[in-house]
Design a protein around this motif. Structure first.
Motif, PDB file in Angstrom:
ATOM      1  N   LYS A 178       0.806  -1.221   0.000  1.00 21.36           N
ATOM      2  CA  LYS A 178       0.000   0.000   0.000  1.00 21.36           C
ATOM      3  C   LYS A 178       0.842   1.276   0.000  1.00 21.36           C
ATOM      4  O   LYS A 178       0.318   2.370   0.217  1.00 21.36           O
ATOM      5  CB  LYS A 178      -0.934  -0.005   1.217  1.00 21.36           C
ATOM      6  CG  LYS A 178      -1.907  -1.176   1.235  1.00 21.36           C
ATOM      7  CD  LYS A 178      -2.850  -1.089   2.421  1.00 21.36           C
ATOM      8  CE  LYS A 178      -3.760  -2.310   2.494  1.00 21.36           C
ATOM      9  NZ  LYS A 178      -4.607  -2.471   1.309  1.00 21.36           N
ATOM     10  N   GLN A 195      -5.272   4.123  -5.517  1.00 20.73           N
ATOM     11  CA  GLN A 195      -4.889   3.096  -4.557  1.00 20.73           C
ATOM     12  C   GLN A 195      -5.584   3.305  -3.210  1.00 20.73           C
ATOM     13  O   GLN A 195      -6.042   2.350  -2.577  1.00 20.73           O
ATOM     14  CB  GLN A 195      -3.365   3.103  -4.356  1.00 20.73           C
ATOM     15  CG  GLN A 195      -2.887   2.049  -3.389  1.00 20.73           C
ATOM     16  CD  GLN A 195      -1.379   1.960  -3.307  1.00 20.73           C
ATOM     17  OE1 GLN A 195      -0.846   0.977  -2.825  1.00 20.73           O
ATOM     18  NE2 GLN A 195      -0.680   2.980  -3.767  1.00 20.73           N
ATOM     19  N   PRO A 199      -9.713  -0.075  -2.582  1.00 25.34           N
ATOM     20  CA  PRO A 199      -9.054  -1.136  -1.819  1.00 25.34           C
ATOM     21  C   PRO A 199      -9.281  -2.498  -2.448  1.00 25.34           C
ATOM     22  O   PRO A 199     -10.302  -2.741  -3.091  1.00 25.34           O
ATOM     23  CB  PRO A 199      -9.720  -1.046  -0.442  1.00 25.34           C
ATOM     24  CG  PRO A 199     -11.068  -0.463  -0.723  1.00 25.34           C
ATOM     25  CD  PRO A 199     -10.851   0.509  -1.850  1.00 25.34           C
ATOM     26  N   ASP A 204      -2.716  -6.745  -1.228  1.00 23.94           N
ATOM     27  CA  ASP A 204      -2.307  -5.479  -0.634  1.00 23.94           C
ATOM     28  C   ASP A 204      -2.763  -4.301  -1.498  1.00 23.94           C
ATOM     29  O   ASP A 204      -3.117  -3.250  -0.998  1.00 23.94           O
ATOM     30  CB  ASP A 204      -0.783  -5.457  -0.465  1.00 23.94           C
ATOM     31  CG  ASP A 204      -0.330  -6.501   0.549  1.00 23.94           C
ATOM     32  OD1 ASP A 204      -0.719  -6.391   1.722  1.00 23.94           O
ATOM     33  OD2 ASP A 204       0.397  -7.428   0.162  1.00 23.94           O
ATOM     34  N   ARG A 205      -2.705  -4.501  -2.796  1.00 21.85           N
ATOM     35  CA  ARG A 205      -3.281  -3.541  -3.747  1.00 21.85           C
ATOM     36  C   ARG A 205      -3.490  -4.294  -5.045  1.00 21.85           C
ATOM     37  O   ARG A 205      -3.021  -5.418  -5.218  1.00 21.85           O
ATOM     38  CB  ARG A 205      -2.355  -2.337  -3.959  1.00 21.85           C
ATOM     39  CG  ARG A 205      -1.026  -2.654  -4.651  1.00 21.85           C
ATOM     40  CD  ARG A 205      -0.202  -1.395  -4.789  1.00 21.85           C
ATOM     41  NE  ARG A 205       1.131  -1.645  -5.332  1.00 21.85           N
ATOM     42  CZ  ARG A 205       2.161  -0.831  -5.171  1.00 21.85           C
ATOM     43  NH1 ARG A 205       2.021   0.290  -4.480  1.00 21.85           N
ATOM     44  NH2 ARG A 205       3.337  -1.115  -5.698  1.00 21.85           N
TER      45      ARG A 205
END
Length: 358
Positions: A178, A195, A199, A204-205
């Motif tokens: 992130k 980003q 979500p 994590d991304r």
């Protein structure tokens, strides 16, 4: 006179060797836990026909269906239309062309450590915990050289890479998870905002954030070595979502196509850049034997694949001859493409000569 002749021959040999070597930049790209089965056969009907894993079968069939060669080409168009004609693809076990990891863990951190250092570490790297890698990667090895100082970077979806690459010790910038770009330009600012407001429920991304941040860095910073690590193929497989797994693989192929188009449009990279593409581990083959999982407890998790395209790689396409290659060989191969010798210890695999002009 004989001594002079020998010296001249040696000089000429060195000259022609250097003249034939064209790679000046290397980009290493991985997609986590993506199986060789889909790479070479396209859709897996054993999973496609199970509602437990596939919720939109008709959509997958319409987009990527057909016999194995047609299916794989629809799913991985750049791989099978461009690399298959201009580069090389390894790991089709149906032809006894084998690519394996050598670590005994068969999951991510141990796999990436082996890939980047050229050797397994089954004593110290035995989990995916965020511990600083005690081993020096080929990226760090190159970064110590004046020619590569400040010219190496990494972008990843999984937030463990600052530890795998040991960002603190190596001083190699690793944008991961992130993490937002500091002092962003307008495009990076937009990606930062996306980003923060989009979500991901499983990663994590999203991989597209990782890709476009890496692309922006490439265009503006012009690194000599770039590492891009995608993660959604593994995340969706763990979630048991075959639809999303396949679509993530298709997106990965689209990123590869755009990346190749980008480097071929830049004078600093055009016909001077080699792409090395692979995965960190395999995963279970069958629904009942752990397709969603991978580790030493899950059979076939040590089976991987790789592809290479660049100015020094003969256009042999899909390799259909028997052979055995290992994850330990990628680090030294990456270095050799740049004219560097990476052999810090006797455990490091030798460069894969087949992907280079001899």
């Amino acid at each position: 006179m004989k001594k002079i002749s020998v010296i001249l021959l040696l000089l000429l040999g060195t000259y022609f060797s250097q003249a034939q070597h064209k790679t000046e930049k290397v980009i290493l790209i991985t997609t986590d836990g993506f199986r060789w089965l889909e790479v070479f056969n396209g859709l897996d009907t054993a999973l496609l026909n199970q509602e437990k894993y596939t919720k939109s079968k008709r959509d997958l069939v319409d987009r990527f269906g057909g016999p194995p060669q047609a299916s794989r080409a629809k799913m991985l168009t750049f791989l099978w239309n461009t690399i298959a004609t201009k580069g090389q693809i390894y790991g089709n076990r149906q032809y006894k062309n084998f690519v394996n990891v050598t670590n005994q863990q068969w999951f991510s951190y141990p796999g990436y450590n082996e890939l980047l250092t050229g050797a397994p570490d089954d004593e110290r790297i035995t989990s995916n915990d965020q511990i600083e890698n005690p081993n020096e990667t080929v990226l760090e090895y190159l970064h110590k050289k004046p020619a590569y100082k400040g010219k190496i970077a990494a972008f990843s979806t999984w937030d463990c890479f600052p530890f795998i690459i040991n960002e603190k010790r190596s001083k190699i910038p690793v944008n991961s998870g992130k993490e937002l770009v500091k002092n962003p330009n307008p495009k990076e600012k937009l990606l930062n905002e996306i980003q923060q407001t989009t979500p991901s429920a499983i990663a994590d991304r999203h991989d597209f954030i990782t890709y476009f941040l890496a692309k922006e860095y490439l265009v503006n910073k012009k690194p000599k070595v770039l590492f891009i690590a995608f993660d959604e193929t593994d995340d969706y497989a763990h979630a048991g979502n075959y639809d999303a797994y396949i679509k993530a693989a298709n997106n990965f192929d689209r990123y590869l196509a755009d990346l190749w188009k980008t480097v071929q449009s830049m004078p600093d990279y055009k016909d001077k850049t080699t792409l090395i593409i692979t995965s960190d581990h395999g995963r279970g083959q069958y629904p009942k034997s752990g397709w969603t999982d991978h580790s030493f407890r899950t059979a076939y998790s040590d089976q991987i694949w790789f592809a290479v395209i660049g100015p020094d790689t003969p256009a042999k396409g899909e390799i259909k001859t028997a052979g055995q290659f290992y994850q330990t060989q990628f680090a030294s191969t990456l270095a050799k493409f740049l004219g560097e010798n990476y052999a810090p210890n006797d455990k490091v695999g030798k460069p894969i000569e087949e992907v280079m002009n001899k």
